[in-house]
Design a protein around this motif. Structure first.
Motif, mmCIF file in Angstrom:
data_model
loop_
_atom_site.group_PDB
_atom_site.id
_atom_site.type_symbol
_atom_site.label_atom_id
_atom_site.label_comp_id
_atom_site.label_asym_id
_atom_site.label_seq_id
_atom_site.Cartn_x
_atom_site.Cartn_y
_atom_site.Cartn_z
ATOM 1 N N PRO A 356 -11.695 -44.524 -19.547
ATOM 2 C CA PRO A 356 -10.403 -45.209 -20.016
ATOM 3 C C PRO A 356 -10.323 -45.050 -21.730
ATOM 4 O O PRO A 356 -11.455 -45.255 -22.165
ATOM 5 N N PHE A 357 -9.258 -44.801 -21.959
ATOM 6 C CA PHE A 357 -8.779 -44.883 -23.606
ATOM 7 C C PHE A 357 -8.428 -46.359 -23.838
ATOM 8 O O PHE A 357 -8.570 -46.930 -22.970
ATOM 9 N N THR A 358 -8.025 -46.163 -25.283
ATOM 10 C CA THR A 358 -7.390 -47.560 -26.039
ATOM 11 C C THR A 358 -5.940 -46.991 -26.032
ATOM 12 O O THR A 358 -5.745 -46.009 -26.519
ATOM 13 N N VAL A 359 -5.087 -48.148 -25.885
ATOM 14 C CA VAL A 359 -3.573 -47.789 -26.366
ATOM 15 C C VAL A 359 -3.776 -47.322 -28.015
ATOM 16 O O VAL A 359 -2.953 -46.342 -28.362
ATOM 17 N N ARG A 360 -4.429 -48.100 -28.862
ATOM 18 C CA ARG A 360 -4.357 -48.133 -30.108
ATOM 19 C C ARG A 360 -4.727 -46.524 -30.376
ATOM 20 O O ARG A 360 -4.269 -45.675 -31.242
ATOM 21 N N SER A 361 -5.984 -46.034 -29.794
ATOM 22 C CA SER A 361 -6.331 -44.600 -29.885
ATOM 23 C C SER A 361 -5.152 -43.479 -29.699
ATOM 24 O O SER A 361 -5.302 -42.469 -30.359
ATOM 25 N N VAL A 362 -4.457 -43.790 -28.724
ATOM 26 C CA VAL A 362 -3.410 -42.774 -28.273
ATOM 27 C C VAL A 362 -2.193 -42.594 -29.040
ATOM 28 O O VAL A 362 -1.586 -41.605 -29.228
ATOM 29 N N LEU A 363 -2.165 -43.797 -29.694
ATOM 30 C CA LEU A 363 -0.606 -43.885 -30.574
ATOM 31 C C LEU A 363 -0.744 -42.800 -31.667
ATOM 32 O O LEU A 363 0.449 -42.220 -31.874
ATOM 33 N N PRO A 364 -1.831 -42.482 -32.656
ATOM 34 C CA PRO A 364 -1.792 -41.361 -33.512
ATOM 35 C C PRO A 364 -1.332 -40.178 -32.697
ATOM 36 O O PRO A 364 -0.428 -39.112 -33.405
ATOM 37 N N VAL A 365 -1.693 -39.766 -31.518
ATOM 38 C CA VAL A 365 -1.471 -38.691 -31.055
ATOM 39 C C VAL A 365 0.031 -38.652 -30.498
ATOM 40 O O VAL A 365 0.797 -37.550 -30.769
ATOM 41 N N LEU A 366 0.373 -39.625 -29.889
ATOM 42 C CA LEU A 366 2.048 -39.675 -29.682
ATOM 43 C C LEU A 366 2.641 -39.454 -31.003
ATOM 44 O O LEU A 366 3.711 -38.903 -30.877
ATOM 45 N N ARG A 367 2.210 -40.130 -31.959
ATOM 46 C CA ARG A 367 3.360 -40.204 -33.296
ATOM 47 C C ARG A 367 3.235 -38.815 -33.732
ATOM 48 O O ARG A 367 4.332 -38.321 -34.337
ATOM 49 N N SER A 368 2.158 -37.980 -33.622
ATOM 50 C CA SER A 368 2.077 -36.666 -34.177
ATOM 51 C C SER A 368 3.145 -35.823 -33.201
ATOM 52 O O SER A 368 3.529 -34.710 -33.777
ATOM 53 N N GLU A 369 3.235 -36.087 -32.174
ATOM 54 C CA GLU A 369 4.203 -35.327 -31.132
ATOM 55 C C GLU A 369 5.464 -35.626 -31.063
ATOM 56 O O GLU A 369 6.284 -35.175 -30.428
ATOM 57 N N MET A 370 5.892 -36.720 -31.945
ATOM 58 C CA MET A 370 7.256 -37.144 -31.918
ATOM 59 C C MET A 370 7.604 -37.008 -33.355
ATOM 60 O O MET A 370 7.044 -37.077 -34.328
ATOM 61 N N ALA A 371 9.150 -36.536 -33.487
ATOM 62 C CA ALA A 371 9.651 -36.309 -34.766
ATOM 63 C C ALA A 371 10.098 -37.682 -35.208
ATOM 64 O O ALA A 371 10.197 -38.644 -34.520
ATOM 65 N N SER A 372 10.236 -37.780 -36.588
ATOM 66 C CA SER A 372 10.411 -39.005 -37.198
ATOM 67 C C SER A 372 11.863 -39.703 -36.582
ATOM 68 O O SER A 372 11.995 -40.992 -36.506
ATOM 69 N N GLU A 373 12.927 -38.935 -35.910
ATOM 70 C CA GLU A 373 14.199 -39.354 -35.433
ATOM 71 C C GLU A 373 14.041 -39.580 -34.074
ATOM 72 O O GLU A 373 14.972 -40.125 -33.390
ATOM 73 N N ASP A 374 12.987 -39.225 -33.615
ATOM 74 C CA ASP A 374 12.744 -39.625 -31.915
ATOM 75 C C ASP A 374 12.627 -41.039 -31.759
ATOM 76 O O ASP A 374 12.235 -41.925 -32.617
ATOM 77 N N VAL A 375 13.163 -41.358 -30.374
ATOM 78 C CA VAL A 375 13.027 -43.022 -30.252
ATOM 79 C C VAL A 375 11.913 -43.321 -29.286
ATOM 80 O O VAL A 375 11.737 -42.900 -28.141
ATOM 81 N N LEU A 376 11.168 -44.419 -29.551
ATOM 82 C CA LEU A 376 10.151 -44.937 -28.870
ATOM 83 C C LEU A 376 10.738 -46.227 -28.105
ATOM 84 O O LEU A 376 11.114 -47.300 -29.205
ATOM 85 N N VAL A 377 10.682 -46.484 -26.898
ATOM 86 C CA VAL A 377 11.218 -47.767 -26.541
ATOM 87 C C VAL A 377 10.194 -48.418 -25.804
ATOM 88 O O VAL A 377 9.420 -48.043 -24.838
ATOM 89 N N SER A 378 9.594 -49.630 -26.174
ATOM 90 C CA SER A 378 8.444 -50.288 -25.963
ATOM 91 C C SER A 378 8.724 -51.377 -24.775
ATOM 92 O O SER A 378 9.472 -52.009 -24.917
ATOM 93 N N ASP A 379 7.935 -51.127 -23.642
ATOM 94 C CA ASP A 379 8.019 -52.463 -22.655
ATOM 95 C C ASP A 379 7.071 -53.277 -23.224
ATOM 96 O O ASP A 379 6.727 -53.502 -24.510
ATOM 97 N N VAL A 380 7.054 -54.590 -22.598
ATOM 98 C CA VAL A 380 6.255 -55.813 -23.132
ATOM 99 C C VAL A 380 5.001 -55.860 -22.543
ATOM 100 O O VAL A 380 4.917 -55.772 -21.303
ATOM 101 N N GLY A 381 4.048 -56.374 -23.127
ATOM 102 C CA GLY A 381 2.584 -56.217 -22.748
ATOM 103 C C GLY A 381 1.698 -55.982 -23.694
ATOM 104 O O GLY A 381 1.983 -56.123 -24.954
ATOM 105 N N SER A 382 0.433 -55.967 -23.382
ATOM 106 C CA SER A 382 -0.586 -55.670 -24.433
ATOM 107 C C SER A 382 -0.247 -54.628 -25.322
ATOM 108 O O SER A 382 -0.649 -54.474 -26.429
ATOM 109 N N HIS A 383 0.146 -53.379 -24.666
ATOM 110 C CA HIS A 383 0.276 -52.306 -25.290
ATOM 111 C C HIS A 383 1.643 -52.627 -26.456
ATOM 112 O O HIS A 383 1.339 -51.770 -27.470
#
Length: 526
Positions: A356-383
């Motif tokens: 298993p990974f950690t949410v925090r470690s996945v986020l830099p990868v997600l950020r690099s694959e999303m353009a600055s104007e792309d939209v992230l909708v976050s649910d509620v929870g530890s993530h």
């Protein structure tokens, strides 16, 4: 015309493009009126999903999203999403059906007092008990919902009224009422405090994003070099690429942003909604405080502003910027550099090894694959905590976090609404707990041809509650879950499912998913 036709014609006048809802027997006339209109009715799988869709639509566009349910259980199912919009200051208009007026004075099938039920989660709500008030009520519902600070309104439509006849015409949509200019004496007092300070800091909330004041904020930061800490819902008002950004306020009193506030000698809160963060967690209590918002500060023992500027936030910032550029202040320029370096280093950690990974470690990868104007909708929870604090955001309204009511289940339906509202790519990030609450809306998304990515963090647990229990007692109880095989579930909806097993596969899966159609990426986390 029929009264239901008048209501729908009034929605058209307000510029409504989508109504999210669930059909019901008492809505028959209204549904057929929608069929003959320019408004697209989006039948959903649960009323909560409909309200979340309207909620996110309102957050992203500034125009009230519209959700629809029948009476009784339909209305109570709608309630959670309406409350979420209300505390998140998102413009939303809810419409609920009701039985005929002739049976509402007595106990009857599915009938409850919906107006009373909705009273605490709306700015205004009414029963459309006469054909003569429908046009005015629709106009008022939108005017009140969209006026700063925005929120939810509600109209109840009895079925006998809906089926009646009227000669009334819909009202024209009105212009938004501007918020007033700052009072000169309040500005003078704020400027005096600025002149006396050396290390001012800005706490930026949802109100800056909501009122489109980001440009004025960035100009003020350029004029002062003052550091900026954002609330969860203020993310992106100043780009996190900016060296003056200290990212996001922690949920408690720990971390570099809170230490920066403690080290400052003046705090300016801009569009800060107290429902987001308890000021007792971040405000030292003795530092001079300037409150700039469209409404007076909430009366709160831990939050007593020295100056309150109740005015348009952007206009106020414009005045303060002009004053600063005239050469009045002289601030320290590098007192927060070390804190900024620590924050950036923490944010840039990427995943290594196997799950298993950690949410925090996945986020830099997600950020690099999303353009600055792309939209992230976050649910509620530890993530959500990780996204709020460790997902750099570069533009306003590109990271949608529910942090007023903070209801689980918003991401999947919210992703659908975001996909309909913006031209950019959309990612809906959720944990397995929140995902399963409204996973059925994937079918709605496929039916309407939506294309967004569901990023699913799986730990087989209500992780945030488990973490809190562990911190308090050293153990947890009542939080463990079992889950379906998520790739198979995705494929059963006819969408692509990914389950990366390495850091490299995470990047490949996210790249393929974000550039493709509707898809689900499952990432096991600990």
């Amino acid at each position: 015309m029929q009264v239901s036709d008048l209501l729908v014609a009034s929605l058209e006048r307000e510029g409504v493009e989508h109504v999210f809802g669930l059909p019901g027997e008492e809505l028959e006339d209204l549904l057929f009126s929608l069929r003959e209109s320019t408004v697209t009715f989006v039948p959903v799988r649960h009323e909560q999903g409909a309200a979340f869709m309207a909620d996110v639509h309102g957050r992203l566009t500034g125009d009230a999203g519209v959700c629809l349910s029948t009476l009784g259980p339909g209305a109570t199912n709608l309630l959670t999403g309406v409350a979420d919009a209300h505390l998140d200051k998102s413009p939303l208009v809810a419409i609920t059906g009701q039985g005929g007026l002739e049976r509402l004075h007595q106990e009857s099938h599915q009938a409850i007092d919906v107006l009373q039920t909705f009273a605490s989660v709306t700015k205004w709500n009414t029963q459309l008990d006469s054909s003569e008030i429908v046009h005015e009520s629709v106009r008022k519902a939108f005017k009140v919902a969209e006026h700063e600070k925005p929120g939810a309104t509600h109209m109840e439509l009895p079925e006998d009224v809906a089926g009646g006849q009227t000669e009334t015409e819909p009202m024209a949509a009105g212009e938004r009422i501007p918020i007033g200019a700052p009072a000169p004496d309040s500005l003078d007092r704020a400027e005096t405090l600025l002149a006396e300070s050396e290390r001012p800091i800005l706490l930026v909330g949802n109100g800056v994003v909501r009122t489109d004041a980001s440009e004025q904020l960035r100009e003020f930061v350029d004029a002062t070099d003052a550091p900026v800490v954002s609330t969860y819902m203020g993310k992106g008002a100043v780009s996190d690429d900016d060296d003056r950004s200290l990212m996001t306020l922690d949920s408690g009193s720990n971390g570099e942003p809170a230490r920066a506030i403690e080290a400052a000698d003046l705090v300016l809160t801009l569009g800060y909604d107290i429902a987001e963060h308890d000021p007792g967690d971040w405000y030292p209590g003795t530092t001079p405080l300037v409150h700039v918002d469209s409404e007076p500060a909430e009366v709160y023992e831990a939050y007593g502003p020295d100056v309150e500027i109740v005015a348009d936030v952007g206009e106020t910032l414009g005045h303060l910027t002009d004053w600063c550029r005239a050469g009045h202040p002289s601030f320290e320029r590098d007192w927060y550099d070390d804190l900024r370096e620590q924050i950036v280093a923490d944010v840039d950690d990427e995943p290594v090894g196997e799950p298993p990974f950690t949410v925090r470690s996945v986020l830099p990868v997600l950020r690099s694959e999303m353009a600055s104007e792309d939209v992230l909708v976050s649910d509620v929870g530890s993530h959500k905590m990780a996204i709020a604090q460790n997902f750099p955001t570069y533009e306003p309204n590109t990271c949608i976090v529910s942090n007023g009511f903070a209801s689980m289940g918003i991401a999947v339906p919210g992703g659908l609404a975001a996909d309909l509202a913006v031209d950019s790519n959309v990612v809906a990030a959720c944990g397995d707990g929140g995902f399963m609450m409204n996973a059925a809306e994937i079918e709605t998304a496929t039916r309407f041809g939506c294309e967004y990515t569901i990023l699913l963090f799986v730990d087989d647990d209500y992780g945030l509650i488990s973490q809190q229990q562990q911190a308090h007692t050293g153990e947890s109880f009542g939080t463990e879950l079992t889950n379906p095989e998520f790739q198979t579930l995705a494929e059963s909806f006819g969408i692509e499912g990914y389950r990366p097993e390495s850091a490299t596969e995470i990047r490949d899966a996210l790249r393929d998913a974000i550039d493709g159609g509707l898809s689900l990426v499952e990432i096991p986390v600990a």
